[in-house]
Design a protein around this motif. Structure first.
Motif, PDB file in Angstrom:
ATOM      1  N   ILE A 119      20.449  10.892 104.235  1.00 13.04           N
ATOM      2  CA  ILE A 119      20.372  12.330 104.487  1.00 13.04           C
ATOM      3  C   ILE A 119      19.858  12.554 105.908  1.00 13.04           C
ATOM      4  CG2 ILE A 119      20.026  12.959 102.076  1.00 13.04           C
ATOM      5  CD1 ILE A 119      17.054  13.177 102.599  1.00 13.04           C
ATOM      6  N   THR A 120      19.899  13.778 106.361  1.00 11.46           N
ATOM      7  CA  THR A 120      19.377  14.076 107.687  1.00 11.46           C
ATOM      8  C   THR A 120      17.855  14.172 107.631  1.00 11.46           C
ATOM      9  OG1 THR A 120      19.428  16.478 107.385  1.00 11.46           O
ATOM     10  CG2 THR A 120      21.448  15.415 108.194  1.00 11.46           C
ATOM     11  N   PRO A 121      17.180  13.934 108.757  1.00 14.33           N
ATOM     12  CA  PRO A 121      15.727  14.123 108.770  1.00 14.33           C
ATOM     13  C   PRO A 121      15.327  15.538 108.369  1.00 14.33           C
ATOM     14  CG  PRO A 121      16.409  12.922 110.729  1.00 14.33           C
ATOM     15  CD  PRO A 121      17.663  13.390 110.048  1.00 14.33           C
ATOM     16  N   GLU A 122      16.115  16.529 108.782  1.00 11.50           N
ATOM     17  CA  GLU A 122      15.807  17.916 108.433  1.00 11.50           C
ATOM     18  C   GLU A 122      15.831  18.121 106.919  1.00 11.50           C
ATOM     19  OE1 GLU A 122      17.311  17.936 112.636  1.00 11.50           O
ATOM     20  OE2 GLU A 122      17.939  16.983 110.754  1.00 11.50           O
ATOM     21  N   GLU A 123      16.805  17.525 106.243  1.00 10.39           N
ATOM     22  CA  GLU A 123      16.875  17.641 104.779  1.00 10.39           C
ATOM     23  C   GLU A 123      15.679  16.958 104.127  1.00 10.39           C
ATOM     24  OE1 GLU A 123      21.584  17.689 103.630  1.00 10.39           O
ATOM     25  OE2 GLU A 123      20.803  15.838 104.493  1.00 10.39           O
ATOM     26  N   MET A 124      15.309  15.794 104.652  1.00  8.90           N
ATOM     27  CA  MET A 124      14.210  15.043 104.055  1.00  8.90           C
ATOM     28  C   MET A 124      12.886  15.772 104.202  1.00  8.90           C
ATOM     29  SD  MET A 124      12.889  11.160 104.757  1.00  8.90           S
ATOM     30  CE  MET A 124      11.547  11.604 105.850  1.00  8.90           C
ATOM     31  N   ILE A 125      12.609  16.277 105.410  1.00  2.50           N
ATOM     32  CA  ILE A 125      11.309  16.928 105.618  1.00  2.50           C
ATOM     33  C   ILE A 125      11.238  18.261 104.871  1.00  2.50           C
ATOM     34  CG2 ILE A 125      10.911  15.761 107.815  1.00  2.50           C
ATOM     35  CD1 ILE A 125      11.659  18.360 109.246  1.00  2.50           C
ATOM     36  N   LYS A 126      12.377  18.913 104.679  1.00  3.54           N
ATOM     37  CA  LYS A 126      12.384  20.168 103.916  1.00  3.54           C
ATOM     38  C   LYS A 126      12.008  19.906 102.468  1.00  3.54           C
ATOM     39  CE  LYS A 126      15.281  24.165 102.767  1.00  3.54           C
ATOM     40  NZ  LYS A 126      16.627  24.805 102.925  1.00  3.54           N
ATOM     41  N   GLN A 127      12.593  18.869 101.860  1.00  2.00           N
ATOM     42  CA  GLN A 127      12.284  18.536 100.476  1.00  2.00           C
ATOM     43  C   GLN A 127      10.843  18.063 100.340  1.00  2.00           C
ATOM     44  OE1 GLN A 127      13.977  19.080  97.693  1.00  2.00           O
ATOM     45  NE2 GLN A 127      12.212  18.257  96.558  1.00  2.00           N
ATOM     46  N   THR A 128      10.382  17.270 101.305  1.00  2.00           N
ATOM     47  CA  THR A 128       8.998  16.789 101.257  1.00  2.00           C
ATOM     48  C   THR A 128       8.018  17.946 101.345  1.00  2.00           C
ATOM     49  OG1 THR A 128       9.635  14.689 102.292  1.00  2.00           O
ATOM     50  CG2 THR A 128       7.302  15.292 102.375  1.00  2.00           C
ATOM     51  N   GLN A 129       8.316  18.928 102.187  1.00  2.00           N
ATOM     52  CA  GLN A 129       7.414  20.070 102.323  1.00  2.00           C
ATOM     53  C   GLN A 129       7.323  20.855 101.019  1.00  2.00           C
ATOM     54  OE1 GLN A 129       7.862  22.427 105.851  1.00  2.00           O
ATOM     55  NE2 GLN A 129       6.602  24.103 105.087  1.00  2.00           N
ATOM     56  N   ILE A 130       8.423  21.006 100.327  1.00  2.00           N
ATOM     57  CA  ILE A 130       8.406  21.694  99.028  1.00  2.00           C
ATOM     58  C   ILE A 130       7.470  20.965  98.067  1.00  2.00           C
ATOM     59  CG2 ILE A 130       9.795  22.234  96.990  1.00  2.00           C
ATOM     60  CD1 ILE A 130      12.168  22.711  98.923  1.00  2.00           C
ATOM     61  N   GLU A 131       7.575  19.636  98.046  1.00  2.00           N
ATOM     62  CA  GLU A 131       6.728  18.835  97.151  1.00  2.00           C
ATOM     63  C   GLU A 131       5.262  18.924  97.564  1.00  2.00           C
ATOM     64  OE1 GLU A 131       8.501  15.011  97.483  1.00  2.00           O
ATOM     65  OE2 GLU A 131      10.332  15.576  96.402  1.00  2.00           O
ATOM     66  N   HIS A 132       4.987  18.832  98.856  1.00  2.00           N
ATOM     67  CA  HIS A 132       3.608  18.920  99.340  1.00  2.00           C
ATOM     68  C   HIS A 132       2.988  20.269  98.971  1.00  2.00           C
ATOM     69  CE1 HIS A 132       3.862  15.630 102.724  1.00  2.00           C
ATOM     70  NE2 HIS A 132       4.012  15.150 101.515  1.00  2.00           N
ATOM     71  N   GLU A 133       3.727  21.344  99.223  1.00  2.00           N
ATOM     72  CA  GLU A 133       3.174  22.669  98.946  1.00  2.00           C
ATOM     73  C   GLU A 133       2.923  22.866  97.458  1.00  2.00           C
ATOM     74  OE1 GLU A 133       4.183  26.151 101.313  1.00  2.00           O
ATOM     75  OE2 GLU A 133       5.824  25.000 102.194  1.00  2.00           O
ATOM     76  N   ALA A 134       3.779  22.307  96.614  1.00  2.00           N
ATOM     77  CA  ALA A 134       3.573  22.410  95.163  1.00  2.00           C
ATOM     78  C   ALA A 134       2.307  21.671  94.738  1.00  2.00           C
ATOM     79  CB  ALA A 134       4.790  21.859  94.423  1.00  2.00           C
ATOM     80  N   ASP A 135       2.080  20.505  95.325  1.00  2.00           N
ATOM     81  CA  ASP A 135       0.872  19.738  94.999  1.00  2.00           C
ATOM     82  C   ASP A 135      -0.382  20.477  95.449  1.00  2.00           C
ATOM     83  OD1 ASP A 135       2.403  17.743  93.883  1.00  2.00           O
ATOM     84  OD2 ASP A 135       2.298  16.403  95.611  1.00  2.00           O
ATOM     85  N   PHE A 136      -0.357  21.025  96.661  1.00  2.00           N
ATOM     86  CA  PHE A 136      -1.521  21.755  97.166  1.00  2.00           C
ATOM     87  C   PHE A 136      -1.798  22.996  96.311  1.00  2.00           C
ATOM     88  CE2 PHE A 136      -0.438  19.833 101.505  1.00  2.00           C
ATOM     89  CZ  PHE A 136      -1.414  18.862 101.392  1.00  2.00           C
TER      90      PHE A 136
END
Length: 679
Positions: A68-85
């Motif tokens: 995948i593109t880096p943009e796609e990866m960091i977008k999905q990771t941010q969703i997961e991070h924000e949910a955890d926080f």
């Protein structure tokens, strides 16, 4: 104690966007969240901001591995991070990304200001270059044979066997850890920030009270060795921001990462009426700016960052507060033991406020490591929050509802109430000074007083006699008022519980109203506010942590990041037949000892059930000899003997981890015996 009308900006270190949040990370975000919630409770204008740290070679390579593109990866990771926080109740006023228009704008603006002021230098450097991937290779993306002890498969910056440090160009038979290709030397012009030009300013600032004394002392050691110019550029291909006046050159991730604090605030200002970016960052700002960080990134936040700000014409942080690491059960977080616990795994099993309270109860203003002892965690939460705190309301509220129509008495004991509210200044000072553990002890000491009062007055007895029912009413009403005071003190730590308490008592818990008594006041029927921790849930969390270990395509961390594990890049593939030749055996460490003049080696005598082999293992940074003698581990038993300067090594002990103290030998399950084959 604290000036009125304070304007405060608070940040936590930005989590790297190539992996999940774990309980080591959560220490910092919980610590920062408690402090910022306290400031807001006191009525100050306080903003808590953060962002995902989204640039760098590791993110670029991991995205390639995932297809995948880096943009796609960091977008999905941010969703997961924000949910955890959000799951842990972290109250960010804004959560953004360093891969944003605001951050690009601020990074370029600061760079150009530094360049125009003469603080950017250029020089040509020679680096190893991967001809297949067509990319320059950072030190830890090169592997080869150590030039000192001739150990194979060593990184490009130091040898795990003999401890030697060197340049990647010194390696014998170097290979790219990305493609396996033989790298070539190639020249490239790089851009450097002239850090030594700010030495005098930094020496003064680091001793100004803006840092903890431990941090200032550590930085003094770096001044003694001399500051060096800092390479802030990377060559294409690189996932990041292109340098404005240098096509094909990109800002090194650590250049734009701290600027991410500014980018996130700018994003918040753009969508918040009346909030002005310059009020916080202009040179003569009277606002306060605080960074909470892990001790492993002190260098970047206390030297590079303030020097960049000074050189670009911005103000420096008011304070940089560092904390230590999290250990679990007195040891480093371990995947094999299930103590490397992801935030999501915790949330799937336990209430977040258990951990918020436990961390608070152990935090101080120093850079000490914190031990999450799971047995103590269970006992302390159950004892303090359930047995002491909730117990005050659960023992008395029912009588108010059943006997007195849910209405508190018109009179309560002022002396005891005043004893509780008199602690407000003491507890406030402890919160302000990040001495959360001491604050929790003060609060729980008051809870003990409240419980002793209830036990002594025994309202369950008083209500039985009509002559003492009025006394029972006053006792229970005072208990609810004391409960209100205690929960106000705990609101920064337990925000979710406090929301339930506010619904129960019918008023908002505010610091300004801490002296206000609830008399002739209607309360709601009491409902269970918090459950005791069932040890089975803790056990399940540990078990889930073992089961959730997935085969990942790891990459090396080019950028050090608080509490992140650094993992190796994928090596060139081997066939199954080649792998089947590896003979893994259980071995008992019969003897372990230091090796003279070896920084990282221990000499081990390994018992294979009658056969003894000598192995030199690069695990000295993580283990003392006395810690591992007698333990079982796993070794490669059929590795060809290797002549080293210290003797012959007849095998290899299996270990994993990012290195340094975070390195773990494999420990087999109970019942394993020396010599047993591992399949």
């Amino acid at each position: 104690m604290s000036k009125a009308n304070r304007k405060i900006l608070v940040t936590s270190a930005l989590p790297y966007a190539n992996g999940p949040i774990h309980l080591g990370h959560m220490l910092e975000y919980i610590q920062t969240d408690i402090w910022s919630r306290y400031q807001k409770l006191r009525g100050h204008e306080c903003y808590y901001i953060c962002a995902d740290d989204a640039h760098g070679t590791p993110i670029m390579l991991k995205a390639q591995q995932l297809g995948i593109t880096p943009e796609e990866m960091i977008k999905q990771t941010q969703i997961e991070h924000e949910a955890d926080f959000a799951g842990f109740g972290i109250g960010f006023d804004n959560y953004h990304s360093t891969h944003s228009d605001e951050n690009r704008e601020m990074a370029s603006k600061i760079y150009l200001a530094l360049r125009d002021a003469g603080h950017i230098k250029t020089k040509v450097i020679s680096q190893l270059f991967d001809p297949e991937k067509e990319m320059f290779l950072p030190d830890r993306f090169v592997k080869g044979t150590c030039p000192t002890c001739k150990s194979e498969d060593q990184y490009g910056d130091n040898c795990d066997n003999c401890g030697a440090t060197y340049s990647p160009t010194d390696l014998i038979n170097p290979k790219s850890a990305v493609s396996g290709a033989t790298p070539i030397m190639k020249d490239s012009e790089h851009y450097f920030f002239d850090l030594p030009a700010f030495e005098d300013m930094l020496k003064e600032w680091t001793r100004s009270g803006s840092l903890q004394e431990e941090m200032a002392n550590k930085l003094a050691e770096w001044f003694e060795t001399g500051l060096s110019q800092w390479d802030i550029s990377r060559d294409n291909p690189y996932f990041g921001f292109e340098i404005p006046d240098a096509p094909g050159k990109f800002f090194y991730v650590w250049l734009d990462a701290p600027i991410g604090y500014m980018g996130s605030l700018k994003n918040l200002c753009d969508k918040t009426a009346g909030l002005n970016f310059d009020d916080f960052w202009k040179k003569d700002s009277d606002a306060e700016v605080y960074h909470f960080i892990g001790k492993d990134i002190v260098y970047f936040h206390s030297l590079f960052w303030p020097a960049m700000l000074e050189g670009a014409g911005y103000r420096k942080p008011t304070n940089v507060f560092a904390h230590g690491y999290v250990k679990v059960n007195g040891e480093k977080m371990s995947k094999s033991k299930g103590t490397f616990i992801k935030a999501r795994t915790y949330l799937d099993n336990l209430q977040p406020e258990y951990l918020r309270y436990y961390y608070a109860a152990k935090l101080n203003d120093r850079i000490d490591d914190l031990d999450l002892n799971l047995e103590d965690f269970t006992q302390r939460v159950n004892s303090d929050l359930i047995g002491k705190l909730i117990n005050i309301a659960s023992r008395t509220a029912g009588f108010i509802t059943k006997r007195f129509d849910g209405k508190l008495a018109s009179n309560i004991d002022n002396d005891l109430f005043n004893q509780f509210t008199a602690k407000a200044d003491t507890i406030a000072a402890l919160y302000e000074g990040r001495e959360f553990g001491k604050a929790m002890r003060e609060i729980m000491a008051l809870a003990d007083v409240a419980n002793a009062y209830i036990a002594e007055q025994a309202p369950w007895q008083l209500v039985k006699d009509e002559a003492t029912q009025a006394q029972a009413h006053e006792v229970c009403s005072l208990a609810i008022n004391l409960f209100k005071v205690l929960l106000t003190y705990l609101k920064p730590v337990l925000p979710t519980l406090c929301e339930k308490v506010e619904s129960f008592i019918g008023v908002e818990l505010t610091w300004d109203a801490i002296n206000n008594q609830l008399v002739d006041h209607q309360i709601a029927p009491f409902k269970a506010l918090m459950q005791r921790i069932d040890p089975k849930h803790v056990e399940q969390m540990v078990e889930d942590s073992k089961q959730s270990l997935e085969a990942q395509a790891p990459v090396v961390e080019e950028k050090p990041q608080v509490n992140h594990l650094e993992v190796d890049p994928i090596a060139p593939t081997i066939t199954f037949d080649e792998f089947a030749k590896v003979d893994l055996r259980i071995a008992r460490i019969a003897k372990a000892e230091h090796v003279k003049k070896a920084n990282k080696l221990l000499r081990l005598e390994l018992d294979l059930g009658g056969d003894t082999k000598q192995v030199f293992a690069g695990i000295k940074s993580a283990y003392a000899p006395e810690d591992i003698e007698g333990k079982l581990t796993v070794m490669v038993a059929n590795l060809a003997p290797r002549e080293m300067s210290f003797g012959v090594s007849e095998g290899m002990v299996l270990a994993a981890g990012p290195g340094g103290k975070d390195l773990f030998i494999l420990e087999p399950h109970q019942g394993a015996e020396p010599g047993m084959k591992v399949k």
